[in-house]
Design a protein around this motif. Structure first.
Motif, PDB file in Angstrom:
ATOM      1  N   VAL A  78      40.957 -17.371  55.665  1.00 47.93           N
ATOM      2  CA  VAL A  78      41.430 -17.963  56.921  1.00 47.93           C
ATOM      3  C   VAL A  78      42.297 -19.189  56.652  1.00 47.93           C
ATOM      4  O   VAL A  78      43.354 -19.369  57.272  1.00 47.93           O
ATOM      5  N   TYR A  79      41.877 -20.038  55.725  1.00 49.52           N
ATOM      6  CA  TYR A  79      42.689 -21.207  55.369  1.00 49.52           C
ATOM      7  C   TYR A  79      44.064 -20.770  54.858  1.00 49.52           C
ATOM      8  O   TYR A  79      45.094 -21.377  55.177  1.00 49.52           O
ATOM      9  N   TRP A  80      44.063 -19.733  54.025  1.00 45.81           N
ATOM     10  CA  TRP A  80      45.325 -19.244  53.482  1.00 45.81           C
ATOM     11  C   TRP A  80      46.247 -18.744  54.594  1.00 45.81           C
ATOM     12  O   TRP A  80      47.436 -19.087  54.641  1.00 45.81           O
ATOM     13  N   LYS A  81      45.699 -17.962  55.510  1.00 44.69           N
ATOM     14  CA  LYS A  81      46.504 -17.439  56.608  1.00 44.69           C
ATOM     15  C   LYS A  81      46.949 -18.531  57.566  1.00 44.69           C
ATOM     16  O   LYS A  81      47.980 -18.406  58.226  1.00 44.69           O
ATOM     17  N   ASP A  82      46.168 -19.597  57.627  1.00 41.75           N
ATOM     18  CA  ASP A  82      46.497 -20.709  58.530  1.00 41.75           C
ATOM     19  C   ASP A  82      47.385 -21.745  57.840  1.00 41.75           C
ATOM     20  O   ASP A  82      47.543 -22.853  58.333  1.00 41.75           O
ATOM     21  N   ASP A  83      47.948 -21.364  56.693  1.00 37.51           N
ATOM     22  CA  ASP A  83      48.869 -22.224  55.948  1.00 37.51           C
ATOM     23  C   ASP A  83      48.211 -23.542  55.542  1.00 37.51           C
ATOM     24  O   ASP A  83      48.778 -24.622  55.697  1.00 37.51           O
ATOM     25  N   GLU A  84      46.996 -23.424  55.006  1.00 40.19           N
ATOM     26  CA  GLU A  84      46.256 -24.571  54.487  1.00 40.19           C
ATOM     27  C   GLU A  84      45.895 -24.279  53.025  1.00 40.19           C
ATOM     28  O   GLU A  84      44.726 -24.060  52.682  1.00 40.19           O
ATOM     29  N   PRO A  85      46.901 -24.255  52.124  1.00 39.37           N
ATOM     30  CA  PRO A  85      46.648 -23.826  50.752  1.00 39.37           C
ATOM     31  C   PRO A  85      45.657 -24.693  49.989  1.00 39.37           C
ATOM     32  O   PRO A  85      44.860 -24.184  49.195  1.00 39.37           O
ATOM     33  N   ASN A 106      37.659 -13.310  65.810  1.00 36.14           N
ATOM     34  CA  ASN A 106      38.728 -14.309  65.764  1.00 36.14           C
ATOM     35  C   ASN A 106      39.778 -13.948  64.719  1.00 36.14           C
ATOM     36  O   ASN A 106      40.983 -14.097  64.948  1.00 36.14           O
ATOM     37  N   VAL A 107      39.332 -13.486  63.569  1.00 38.15           N
ATOM     38  CA  VAL A 107      40.254 -13.100  62.499  1.00 38.15           C
ATOM     39  C   VAL A 107      41.133 -11.943  62.955  1.00 38.15           C
ATOM     40  O   VAL A 107      42.351 -11.934  62.735  1.00 38.15           O
ATOM     41  N   ARG A 108      40.521 -10.952  63.582  1.00 41.29           N
ATOM     42  CA  ARG A 108      41.290  -9.791  64.057  1.00 41.29           C
ATOM     43  C   ARG A 108      42.343 -10.206  65.080  1.00 41.29           C
ATOM     44  O   ARG A 108      43.395  -9.571  65.182  1.00 41.29           O
ATOM     45  N   ALA A 109      42.050 -11.278  65.805  1.00 46.81           N
ATOM     46  CA  ALA A 109      42.994 -11.766  66.812  1.00 46.81           C
ATOM     47  C   ALA A 109      43.921 -12.848  66.255  1.00 46.81           C
ATOM     48  O   ALA A 109      44.701 -13.430  67.004  1.00 46.81           O
ATOM     49  N   SER A 110      43.811 -13.102  64.955  1.00 51.88           N
ATOM     50  CA  SER A 110      44.608 -14.145  64.295  1.00 51.88           C
ATOM     51  C   SER A 110      44.364 -15.528  64.893  1.00 51.88           C
ATOM     52  O   SER A 110      45.254 -16.382  64.909  1.00 51.88           O
ATOM     53  N   GLU A 111      43.154 -15.748  65.393  1.00 48.69           N
ATOM     54  CA  GLU A 111      42.768 -17.053  65.925  1.00 48.69           C
ATOM     55  C   GLU A 111      42.088 -17.825  64.797  1.00 48.69           C
ATOM     56  O   GLU A 111      40.859 -17.908  64.709  1.00 48.69           O
ATOM     57  N   TRP A 112      42.911 -18.403  63.920  1.00 46.79           N
ATOM     58  CA  TRP A 112      42.406 -18.959  62.669  1.00 46.79           C
ATOM     59  C   TRP A 112      41.516 -20.172  62.868  1.00 46.79           C
ATOM     60  O   TRP A 112      40.520 -20.330  62.156  1.00 46.79           O
ATOM     61  N   LYS A 113      41.847 -21.034  63.803  1.00 47.83           N
ATOM     62  CA  LYS A 113      41.044 -22.244  64.030  1.00 47.83           C
ATOM     63  C   LYS A 113      39.642 -21.880  64.520  1.00 47.83           C
ATOM     64  O   LYS A 113      38.645 -22.420  64.023  1.00 47.83           O
ATOM     65  N   SER A 114      39.588 -20.974  65.470  1.00 46.85           N
ATOM     66  CA  SER A 114      38.286 -20.552  65.992  1.00 46.85           C
ATOM     67  C   SER A 114      37.481 -19.829  64.921  1.00 46.85           C
ATOM     68  O   SER A 114      36.266 -20.037  64.787  1.00 46.85           O
ATOM     69  N   ALA A 115      38.155 -19.006  64.149  1.00 46.89           N
ATOM     70  CA  ALA A 115      37.469 -18.300  63.060  1.00 46.89           C
ATOM     71  C   ALA A 115      36.870 -19.283  62.076  1.00 46.89           C
ATOM     72  O   ALA A 115      35.721 -19.141  61.639  1.00 46.89           O
ATOM     73  N   SER A 116      37.638 -20.307  61.750  1.00 47.41           N
ATOM     74  CA  SER A 116      37.164 -21.313  60.799  1.00 47.41           C
ATOM     75  C   SER A 116      35.933 -22.040  61.327  1.00 47.41           C
ATOM     76  O   SER A 116      34.972 -22.284  60.588  1.00 47.41           O
ATOM     77  N   GLN A 117      35.939 -22.362  62.602  1.00 50.56           N
ATOM     78  CA  GLN A 117      34.799 -23.068  63.204  1.00 50.56           C
ATOM     79  C   GLN A 117      33.535 -22.221  63.136  1.00 50.56           C
ATOM     80  O   GLN A 117      32.455 -22.725  62.793  1.00 50.56           O
ATOM     81  N   HIS A 118      33.654 -20.944  63.440  1.00 53.13           N
ATOM     82  CA  HIS A 118      32.472 -20.079  63.435  1.00 53.13           C
ATOM     83  C   HIS A 118      31.979 -19.814  62.012  1.00 53.13           C
ATOM     84  O   HIS A 118      30.771 -19.725  61.768  1.00 53.13           O
TER      85      HIS A 118
END
Length: 275
Positions: free
Chosen positions: A83-90, A47-59
């Motif tokens: 992942v939070y940082w990349k997903d703009d959740e500081p 998920n991270v490699r695909a920039s799928e931040w929400k899915s990455a966070s869930q897993h």
């Protein structure tokens, strides 16, 4: 009779809808049921490699929840902060970092987490935008920049040979200059509104707290002029003497404060660094 039939039909439809939703939720829940910690973590990495931040966070959360004592759980928390940082959740990123540092103070990844903590709040203020909006600089909160400074400074102090130390030092140099400039901006704001005591206090803070910054030249000039406005000639002469010693050809004597503005000010060195 018709109302009774209609009511019965609605109940049947609602039941079917609920059953369908239940099936969807169950299907989603069952997707990773029985997965090992490694399977969950590897899925998160995909998920991270695909920039799928929400899915990455869930897993990653699933790794922590289902396997809290595994080695993957520790790494999952590190990745969760990223992942939070990349997903703009500081705020969530900082919370994850602080939790990691509290749980694993001697972890080999501590230097990276301190570096990431500095990056999370490394958001340079825009002098260009504030000049057009007329924003009161005293209302601009440099808290994030100071937090970034503290994290990078701790990284360098504790791990001077870390692979992240060199970049942290570069960012620290910029941060010191930027925070000092912010203080002088506030001092100038007060000076131009005849709040001379406040302008002096801010200028003194720059001289006291920041060594060797270019902003000190403007701070000394503002201090000198503020003392002059207050009729405190002795203090004004002291400020002038220090200004002349450190900046013998100060541009402010010739151009004043307004002459220090240039159209290139909009291009601040935020681009010096690659996140």
């Amino acid at each position: 009779m018709q109302k009774s039939i209609l009511r019965h039909s609605l109940l049947v439809l609602c039941s079917l809808a609920l059953a369908g939703c239940s099936g969807v939720f169950k299907s989603q829940e069952d997707k990773t049921q029985g997965w090992t910690a490694d399977q969950l973590y590897q899925e998160a990495r995909e998920n991270v490699r695909a920039s799928e931040w929400k899915s990455a966070s869930q897993h990653l959360k699933a790794v922590e929840t289902r396997f809290p004592y595994s080695s993957q759980a520790q790494q999952a928390l590190i990745d969760q902060a990223y992942v939070y940082w990349k997903d703009d959740e500081p705020e969530q990123a900082t919370a994850a970092i602080n939790r990691f540092l509290a749980l694993y103070p001697n972890h080999p990844g501590t230097d990276y987490m301190l570096y990431l903590k500095g990056l999370v709040t490394f958001t340079p203020p825009s002098a260009f935008l504030s000049s057009y909006t007329g924003q009161d600089p005293s209302e601009r909160d440099p808290k994030g920049l100071r937090q970034s400074y503290q994290a990078f400074n701790e990284l360098i102090s504790r791990y001077p040979d870390s692979r992240y130390a060199h970049d942290a030092r570069s960012r620290l140099t910029w941060l010191v200059s930027t925070i000092a400039e912010n203080e002088v901006n506030v001092a100038e704001y007060y000076y131009k509104r005849d709040a001379y005591v406040a302008a002096i206090n801010r200028s003194q803070a720059v001289i006291r707290d920041f060594s060797g910054v270019q902003a000190a030249e403007r701070a000394l000039y503002i201090m000198m002029k503020s003392y002059e406005k207050l009729g405190m000639n002795e203090q004004a002469n002291d400020a002038k003497r220090v200004l002349d010693q450190n900046f013998p050809e100060s541009k402010f004597y010739a151009q004043g404060l307004d002459g220090d503005k240039h159209w290139t000010d909009m291009f601040k060195p935020a681009s010096w660094f690659d996140n």
